[in-house]
Scaffold this motif. Structure first.
Motif, PDB file in Angstrom:
ATOM      1  N   LEU A  51     132.894 110.177  80.937  1.00 37.21           N
ATOM      2  CA  LEU A  51     132.645 108.823  80.894  1.00 37.21           C
ATOM      3  C   LEU A  51     132.394 107.918  82.021  1.00 37.21           C
ATOM      4  CD1 LEU A  51     134.150 109.794  78.083  1.00 37.21           C
ATOM      5  CD2 LEU A  51     134.791 107.428  77.787  1.00 37.21           C
ATOM      6  N   ALA A  52     131.536 107.336  82.164  1.00 41.35           N
ATOM      7  CA  ALA A  52     131.281 106.654  83.389  1.00 41.35           C
ATOM      8  C   ALA A  52     131.505 105.104  83.195  1.00 41.35           C
ATOM      9  CB  ALA A  52     129.820 106.743  83.976  1.00 41.35           C
ATOM     10  N   LEU A  53     132.560 104.398  83.821  1.00 37.15           N
ATOM     11  CA  LEU A  53     132.906 103.224  83.900  1.00 37.15           C
ATOM     12  C   LEU A  53     132.490 102.456  85.173  1.00 37.15           C
ATOM     13  CD1 LEU A  53     134.753 100.930  82.544  1.00 37.15           C
ATOM     14  CD2 LEU A  53     136.891 101.663  83.924  1.00 37.15           C
ATOM     15  N   GLN A  54     131.356 101.511  85.050  1.00 38.70           N
ATOM     16  CA  GLN A  54     130.718 101.231  86.173  1.00 38.70           C
ATOM     17  C   GLN A  54     130.466  99.648  86.161  1.00 38.70           C
ATOM     18  OE1 GLN A  54     128.998 103.700  88.577  1.00 38.70           O
ATOM     19  NE2 GLN A  54     130.495 104.729  87.600  1.00 38.70           N
ATOM     20  N   GLY A  55     130.968  99.039  87.416  1.00 39.23           N
ATOM     21  CA  GLY A  55     130.743  97.598  87.427  1.00 39.23           C
ATOM     22  C   GLY A  55     131.809  97.261  88.241  1.00 39.23           C
ATOM     23  N   PRO A  56     131.642  95.833  88.870  1.00 37.49           N
ATOM     24  CA  PRO A  56     132.498  94.991  89.677  1.00 37.49           C
ATOM     25  C   PRO A  56     133.903  94.724  88.937  1.00 37.49           C
ATOM     26  CG  PRO A  56     130.802  93.520  89.173  1.00 37.49           C
ATOM     27  CD  PRO A  56     130.504  94.740  88.617  1.00 37.49           C
ATOM     28  N   LYS A  57     133.996  94.782  87.634  1.00 37.10           N
ATOM     29  CA  LYS A  57     135.373  94.811  86.888  1.00 37.10           C
ATOM     30  C   LYS A  57     136.021  95.912  86.371  1.00 37.10           C
ATOM     31  CE  LYS A  57     135.013  90.084  86.988  1.00 37.10           C
ATOM     32  NZ  LYS A  57     134.597  89.305  85.840  1.00 37.10           N
TER      33      LYS A  57
ATOM     34  N   PRO B 201     145.025 113.651  79.216  1.00 40.77           N
ATOM     35  CA  PRO B 201     144.904 113.882  80.575  1.00 40.77           C
ATOM     36  C   PRO B 201     143.518 113.832  81.000  1.00 40.77           C
ATOM     37  CG  PRO B 201     145.772 115.762  79.064  1.00 40.77           C
ATOM     38  CD  PRO B 201     145.479 114.511  78.169  1.00 40.77           C
ATOM     39  N   CYS B 202     143.393 113.322  82.107  1.00 45.74           N
ATOM     40  CA  CYS B 202     141.930 113.081  82.782  1.00 45.74           C
ATOM     41  C   CYS B 202     141.866 113.446  84.362  1.00 45.74           C
ATOM     42  CB  CYS B 202     141.630 111.315  82.647  1.00 45.74           C
ATOM     43  SG  CYS B 202     141.971 110.634  80.947  1.00 45.74           S
ATOM     44  N   MET B 203     140.716 113.575  84.655  1.00 45.55           N
ATOM     45  CA  MET B 203     140.378 113.255  85.936  1.00 45.55           C
ATOM     46  C   MET B 203     139.470 112.219  86.403  1.00 45.55           C
ATOM     47  SD  MET B 203     138.590 115.901  88.660  1.00 45.55           S
ATOM     48  CE  MET B 203     136.497 115.867  88.170  1.00 45.55           C
ATOM     49  N   ILE B 204     139.986 111.375  87.296  1.00 45.03           N
ATOM     50  CA  ILE B 204     139.303 109.988  87.778  1.00 45.03           C
ATOM     51  C   ILE B 204     138.483 110.148  88.828  1.00 45.03           C
ATOM     52  CG2 ILE B 204     139.428 107.646  87.734  1.00 45.03           C
ATOM     53  CD1 ILE B 204     141.685 107.544  85.982  1.00 45.03           C
ATOM     54  N   SER B 205     137.324 109.942  89.225  1.00 44.25           N
ATOM     55  CA  SER B 205     136.694 110.086  90.281  1.00 44.25           C
ATOM     56  C   SER B 205     135.866 108.615  90.559  1.00 44.25           C
ATOM     57  CB  SER B 205     135.816 111.140  90.808  1.00 44.25           C
ATOM     58  OG  SER B 205     134.632 110.877  89.757  1.00 44.25           O
ATOM     59  N   ARG B 206     136.105 108.229  91.989  1.00 43.65           N
ATOM     60  CA  ARG B 206     135.463 107.159  92.259  1.00 43.65           C
ATOM     61  C   ARG B 206     134.082 107.622  92.797  1.00 43.65           C
ATOM     62  NH1 ARG B 206     137.178 102.016  96.197  1.00 43.65           N
ATOM     63  NH2 ARG B 206     135.330 100.962  96.186  1.00 43.65           N
TER      64      ARG B 206
ATOM     65  N   TYR C 113     126.395 106.363  89.304  1.00 41.85           N
ATOM     66  CA  TYR C 113     124.828 106.699  89.386  1.00 41.85           C
ATOM     67  C   TYR C 113     124.201 105.198  89.211  1.00 41.85           C
ATOM     68  CZ  TYR C 113     120.585 109.077  88.864  1.00 41.85           C
ATOM     69  OH  TYR C 113     119.219 109.636  89.220  1.00 41.85           O
ATOM     70  N   THR C 114     124.915 104.215  89.608  1.00 42.07           N
ATOM     71  CA  THR C 114     124.382 103.012  89.274  1.00 42.07           C
ATOM     72  C   THR C 114     124.385 102.156  90.568  1.00 42.07           C
ATOM     73  OG1 THR C 114     126.649 101.949  89.117  1.00 42.07           O
ATOM     74  CG2 THR C 114     125.680 102.939  87.078  1.00 42.07           C
ATOM     75  N   GLY C 115     124.804 102.577  91.830  1.00 38.92           N
ATOM     76  CA  GLY C 115     124.837 101.525  93.074  1.00 38.92           C
ATOM     77  C   GLY C 115     126.009 100.661  92.846  1.00 38.92           C
ATOM     78  N   GLU C 116     126.868 100.653  92.007  1.00 34.88           N
ATOM     79  CA  GLU C 116     127.780  99.737  91.757  1.00 34.88           C
ATOM     80  C   GLU C 116     129.138 100.232  91.832  1.00 34.88           C
ATOM     81  OE1 GLU C 116     128.330  96.246  91.900  1.00 34.88           O
ATOM     82  OE2 GLU C 116     126.305  96.526  91.120  1.00 34.88           O
ATOM     83  N   LEU C 117     130.314  99.521  92.192  1.00 34.92           N
ATOM     84  CA  LEU C 117     131.568  99.981  92.331  1.00 34.92           C
ATOM     85  C   LEU C 117     131.791 100.569  90.847  1.00 34.92           C
ATOM     86  CD1 LEU C 117     134.464  98.213  93.867  1.00 34.92           C
ATOM     87  CD2 LEU C 117     134.660  99.976  91.792  1.00 34.92           C
ATOM     88  N   GLY C 118     132.552 101.782  90.878  1.00 37.97           N
ATOM     89  CA  GLY C 118     132.830 102.527  89.516  1.00 37.97           C
ATOM     90  C   GLY C 118     133.272 103.682  89.641  1.00 37.97           C
ATOM     91  N   TYR C 119     133.906 104.106  88.413  1.00 35.81           N
ATOM     92  CA  TYR C 119     134.319 105.582  88.276  1.00 35.81           C
ATOM     93  C   TYR C 119     133.752 106.393  86.985  1.00 35.81           C
ATOM     94  CZ  TYR C 119     138.003 102.417  90.343  1.00 35.81           C
ATOM     95  OH  TYR C 119     138.725 101.578  91.024  1.00 35.81           O
ATOM     96  N   GLU C 120     133.952 108.025  87.308  1.00 40.02           N
ATOM     97  CA  GLU C 120     133.728 108.789  86.384  1.00 40.02           C
ATOM     98  C   GLU C 120     134.797 109.464  85.923  1.00 40.02           C
ATOM     99  OE1 GLU C 120     129.080 109.654  87.204  1.00 40.02           O
ATOM    100  OE2 GLU C 120     130.453 110.279  88.812  1.00 40.02           O
TER     101      GLU C 120
END
Length: 361
Positions: free
Chosen positions: A145-151, A182-187, A190-197
């Protein structure tokens, strides 16, 4: 027959318009529409299903040597929990795929590849393993899942202590729990915005989606589809396999030289890249100055001379203008040059501008 990601039923329930993409059924957009989804990622946050991406695990005492043999970048001295971009070339220097590599330990790395190339990539990797390396395609067990954006940081902080959220760009924390999942979170993104996968097991993906949607509601988070993913990456001038690069385009032509280490002892395709010398064609940005929208595979002219072809193009919602990327003859690729693009039999004015079109402020 297209496959379904573990979140297929979630997308249908959320009103996603499902389309085939890279062998999967994925939402191209939701009821909000592409423009609103795009703007949410630029101004608040968006949530994407990218479970179609491929994941290949490299283990063993020679895993590092194998990656350095397969890929253009140099993975020597890479810290644990770091992420590094790279390109995989054929012997002619053409691009088989671009990918990112995660380092979990001295003998354990994860390569994340484009969905449409997964089988081709794995076959090439398996054929070129050094003795002492094992490669395993674990794609069918992993959701992303990609969580993307300034918030995005604020949303994660509402769910996790700060020390469980990766701080540096292109870093990852491989063992984190979000409400027991259980997750792996990476900063990364693929949006050019601050975010995480965020990577998790297939069976946990629907619950994780629900947790993120609920946590993000107060921050303006909405679900986003393939349409916004494409306009966002284009606005940020991020190349897409099959558009800006393929097996006939070298990473140097595609402007990916930051991920190509020619001083490295060897890698597949290095000899061809060195022999070719300075690229004779290069990737550039075009801003459309005439009336109309430019798409991919459209001829670019300087006067009556055809000097290249567009690779991607659209109207960018946040910038409020039409832009494109193109592969052009290097001798005509100077910034500020006024050109024309042929669109359905008529010429539209454009000029060469610096990349990226959008850079997070």
């Amino acid at each position: 027959m297209e496959r379904k990601t573990p979140l297929y039923d979630v997308h249908v329930a959320e009103g996603g318009k499902m389309v085939p993409f890279a062998g999967y059924l994925l939402p191209v957009q939701y009821g909000t529409g592409v423009i609103q989804e795009h703007m949410a990622v630029r101004q608040q946050a968006g949530l994407f299903d990218v479970s179609h991406m491929g994941e290949i695990l490299f283990t063993g005492p020679t895993a590092l040597d194998t990656l350095n043999h397969l890929l253009t970048n140099d993975y020597s001295g890479m810290p644990v929990n770091k992420v590094r971009y790279g390109v995989m070339c054929n012997a002619q220097g053409g691009t088989i795929d671009d990918l990112v590599v995660y380092k979990f330990g001295e003998e354990a790395y994860l390569a994340v590849v484009n969905a449409s190339n997964r089988e081709k990539d794995y076959a090439h990797m398996a054929q070129n393993l050094l003795p002492g390396t094992k490669a395993e395609d674990i794609s069918d067990t992993v959701a992303q899942l990609a969580l993307q954006g300034p918030k995005a940081p604020a949303i994660l902080k509402s769910l996790l202590p700060e020390d469980q959220i990766p701080k540096g760009y292109y870093t990852a924390l491989p063992r984190v729990e979000i409400q027991g999942i259980p997750c792996m979170i990476s900063r990364t993104g693929y949006t050019g915005e601050l975010g995480y996968e965020i990577y998790t097991a297939n069976e946990d993906a629907p619950k994780l989606w629900k947790i993120l949607r609920e946590a993000g509601e107060a921050f303006g988070l909405i679900p986003c589809g393939l349409g916004a993913r494409d306009t966002l990456r284009l606005e940020a001038a991020m190349p897409l396999y099959g558009h800006e690069m393929d097996e006939t385009v070298t990473p140097l032509e595609a402007g990916l030289d930051f991920g190509v280490k020619l001083q490295k002892a060897e890698f597949i395709g290095k000899d061809a890249l060195v022999a070719a010398g300075a690229p004779q064609r290069v990737r550039v940005g075009l801003e459309v100055t005439g009336r109309g929208i430019v798409r991919e595979h459209q001829d670019v002219f300087l006067g009556q001379e055809k000097i290249g072809q567009t690779t991607s193009g659209t109207h960018c919602p946040y910038l409020g203008k039409a832009v494109a990327m193109a592969l052009l003859d290097a001798k005509h690729a100077k910034e500020g040059t006024e050109l024309e693009v042929e669109v359905r039999g008529r010429r539209i004015g454009a000029k060469i501008v610096p990349l990226p079109f959008y850079k997070r402020g």
